[in-house]
Design a protein around this motif. Structure first.
Motif, PDB file in Angstrom:
ATOM      1  N   ASN A  47      38.842  43.319  33.895  1.00  0.00           N
ATOM      2  CA  ASN A  47      38.380  42.415  34.948  1.00  0.00           C
ATOM      3  C   ASN A  47      38.922  42.793  36.326  1.00  0.00           C
ATOM      4  O   ASN A  47      38.680  42.102  37.303  1.00  0.00           O
ATOM      5  CB  ASN A  47      38.744  40.963  34.626  1.00  0.00           C
ATOM      6  N   GLY A  48      39.677  43.897  36.393  1.00  0.00           N
ATOM      7  CA  GLY A  48      40.163  44.398  37.667  1.00  0.00           C
ATOM      8  C   GLY A  48      41.308  43.628  38.279  1.00  0.00           C
ATOM      9  O   GLY A  48      41.646  43.841  39.447  1.00  0.00           O
ATOM     10  N   LEU A  49      41.979  42.760  37.516  1.00  0.00           N
ATOM     11  CA  LEU A  49      43.008  41.898  38.089  1.00  0.00           C
ATOM     12  C   LEU A  49      44.405  42.142  37.523  1.00  0.00           C
ATOM     13  O   LEU A  49      45.369  41.567  38.021  1.00  0.00           O
ATOM     14  CB  LEU A  49      42.627  40.425  37.881  1.00  0.00           C
TER      15      LEU A  49
ATOM     16  N   ASP B 231      48.846  39.425  33.717  1.00  0.00           N
ATOM     17  CA  ASP B 231      48.310  39.938  32.455  1.00  0.00           C
ATOM     18  C   ASP B 231      46.841  40.313  32.572  1.00  0.00           C
ATOM     19  O   ASP B 231      46.073  39.691  33.313  1.00  0.00           O
ATOM     20  CB  ASP B 231      48.465  38.884  31.356  1.00  0.00           C
ATOM     21  N   GLY B 232      46.454  41.288  31.772  1.00  0.00           N
ATOM     22  CA  GLY B 232      45.061  41.672  31.680  1.00  0.00           C
ATOM     23  C   GLY B 232      44.384  40.984  30.503  1.00  0.00           C
ATOM     24  O   GLY B 232      44.745  39.867  30.125  1.00  0.00           O
ATOM     25  N   ILE B 233      43.416  41.663  29.908  1.00  0.00           N
ATOM     26  CA  ILE B 233      42.635  41.094  28.800  1.00  0.00           C
ATOM     27  C   ILE B 233      42.879  41.932  27.554  1.00  0.00           C
ATOM     28  O   ILE B 233      42.708  43.144  27.571  1.00  0.00           O
ATOM     29  CB  ILE B 233      41.130  41.102  29.125  1.00  0.00           C
TER      30      ILE B 233
ATOM     31  N   PHE C 129      36.398  34.898  36.435  1.00  0.00           N
ATOM     32  CA  PHE C 129      36.042  35.377  35.095  1.00  0.00           C
ATOM     33  C   PHE C 129      36.438  34.347  34.042  1.00  0.00           C
ATOM     34  O   PHE C 129      37.310  33.505  34.256  1.00  0.00           O
ATOM     35  CB  PHE C 129      36.744  36.707  34.792  1.00  0.00           C
ATOM     36  N   ALA C 130      35.784  34.462  32.897  1.00  0.00           N
ATOM     37  CA  ALA C 130      36.142  33.681  31.713  1.00  0.00           C
ATOM     38  C   ALA C 130      35.886  34.549  30.494  1.00  0.00           C
ATOM     39  O   ALA C 130      34.841  35.206  30.402  1.00  0.00           O
ATOM     40  CB  ALA C 130      35.332  32.394  31.637  1.00  0.00           C
TER      41      ALA C 130
ATOM     42  N   GLY D 171      40.474  36.033  41.144  1.00  0.00           N
ATOM     43  CA  GLY D 171      41.214  36.783  42.144  1.00  0.00           C
ATOM     44  C   GLY D 171      40.497  36.644  43.468  1.00  0.00           C
ATOM     45  O   GLY D 171      39.262  36.707  43.521  1.00  0.00           O
ATOM     46  N   TYR D 172      41.247  36.434  44.541  1.00  0.00           N
ATOM     47  CA  TYR D 172      40.641  36.276  45.868  1.00  0.00           C
ATOM     48  C   TYR D 172      41.311  37.246  46.834  1.00  0.00           C
ATOM     49  O   TYR D 172      42.520  37.166  47.079  1.00  0.00           O
ATOM     50  CB  TYR D 172      40.785  34.850  46.382  1.00  0.00           C
TER      51      TYR D 172
END
Length: 412
Positions: free
Chosen positions: A114-116, A143-145, A163-164, A192-193
């Motif tokens: 998700n790029g975060l 944390d990522g996914i 995202f969800a 993310g903003y």
């Protein structure tokens, strides 16, 4: 990573039209082989990669995207020496974009998909990873996914990415269908903003109902457990990158004393010149209850810190060095002091901290590969790449462990 691009003309079997898709093939590989190392008692030999498991000697990343950019897929296939055959990799998913601002994916997701994810990697994190780290390197501050299922991503306004992830058909559950209440109890949702010229703000909730099962295997379905994470990445100052994060656990200590109640982590790197960069990171982790040992006393927290330098000696030749410290072992699921001591800790009495260090050089051998050699050590029984108890593990809890790793990296 360089990728090979192939334009594929897909002639539709049931229509008179044809569409063009772009298929990319890529790979990124690293092995760390120690022709000589020591577990504190014996001289040993071994090979792995930075994060443990077997040495990954082959990999294929395949990605496809339609000409209009509204549909595609990703797939990884890995070969580890320990497996001896090709196995499913970290990612296997397909996706569509019904509208420009929404993307729907189904499959197995890699952690940074998700790029975060709050990555911060330097020094020994890219060699044989020492085992005196808490949240370090990959996902240090966010944390990522690590899930399979459906991911919905949305970019409703400039700079905002939400995202969800709805977990489905996990590898630990052979059933295609699960109760909705169990599935949504484990949902992961966040955003993310990006603030132009300043940095990025991130927040998420990760559900995890596995922490509602006690030591006897009894599960309390009335409990809601999970983790709230927030982070901020600062890039407003030229050549300076700072990332700060916090995690807050939602759990009952009767179920998991070692569940993280709070974690504060941070990292900063400064590019001093074209040839030199300094990095530093650290964190403090507090658990639900006393579940680790320090100074011969059961405590509920650990802390860690590290610092390193990357230096370009000349074109194609670089140096990496770092030193890291962790106050004591990470928490385990018990409050019994004797049981904690039976868990591999640091120091003769299992209640001390550990220092690890690295000095290594890398030399480019082509546009697609590099070769390196280094020296790594760790005090008080701290080992390297101990995934599932494997890797370079200390013979005794107060041993000095060392290795001379040879790094081979290849990318396409």
């Amino acid at each position: 990573m360089k990728k090979t691009l192939i334009a594929v003309a897909a002639a539709a079997a049931l229509t008179a039209t044809s569409a063009f898709a772009e298929i990319t093939f890529g790979a990124w590989l690293r092995t760390l082989t120690a022709p000589v190392a020591s577990n504190g008692e014996d001289t040993v030999v071994g090979t792995a990669n930075s994060w443990g498991w077997g040495a990954r000697t082959a990999r294929l990343d395949i990605n496809g995207v339609s000409e209009d950019g509204k549909a595609g897929f990703s797939m990884n296939a890995f070969n580890d020496m320990a497996m001896g055959s090709l196995e499913a990799g970290d990612r296997a998913c397909l996706w569509v974009k019904p509208v420009d601002m929404v993307k729907i994916s189904v499959g197995k997701f890699d952690s940074p998909d998700n790029g975060l994810r709050g990555d911060f990697c330097y020094g020994s994190w890219n060699w044989l990873r020492p085992y005196n780290w808490g949240y370090d390197g990959e996902g240090l501050t966010f944390d990522g996914i690590w899930r399979t299922g459906m991911m919905i991503e949305a970019d409703p306004i400039e700079g905002l990415h939400a995202f969800a992830v709805i977990p489905m058909n996990t590898k630990n559950d052979s059933s295609y269908y699960k109760k909705a209440e169990d599935t949504y109890r484990n949902i992961q949702i966040g955003f993310g903003y990006a603030i132009e010229g300043v940095g990025k703000l991130k927040a998420q909730y990760i559900g995890d109902d596995s922490y509602t099962t006690d030591a006897d295997g009894d599960r309390d379905e009335t409990k809601t457990t999970g983790q709230i994470g927030v982070a901020f990445d600062l890039n407003a100052v030229e050549n300076l990158y700072v990332t700060v994060g916090a995690r807050f656990g939602i759990a009952d200590k009767d179920y998991r004393p070692d569940y993280i109640k709070m974690a504060i982590t941070a990292g900063a790197s400064y590019q001093v010149s074209e040839t030199m960069k300094f990095s530093v990171d650290g964190g403090y982790i507090q658990y639900q209850d006393d579940c680790t040992v320090r100074n011969d006393e059961a405590v509920d927290n650990v802390f860690f810190v590290g610092a390193g330098v990357d230096y370009t000696i000349m074109d194609g030749l670089s140096l990496a060095a770092d030193v890291r410290y962790m106050s004591n072992v990470k928490g385990i699921n018990t409050t019994d002091a004797d049981a904690v001591k039976n868990f591999t800790g640091y120091g003769k009495d299992y209640d001390e901290g550990a220092i690890s260090f690295l000095v290594g050089v890398n030399k480019s051998v082509s546009s697609n590969g590099s070769l390196g050699i280094g020296f790594q050590g760790a005090t008080n029984g701290c080992g390297f790449v101990q995934s599932d108890g494997k890797g370079l593990v200390a013979n005794e809890a107060d041993d000095f462990v060392w290795a001379i790793p040879v790094s081979v990296s290849v990318w396409f």
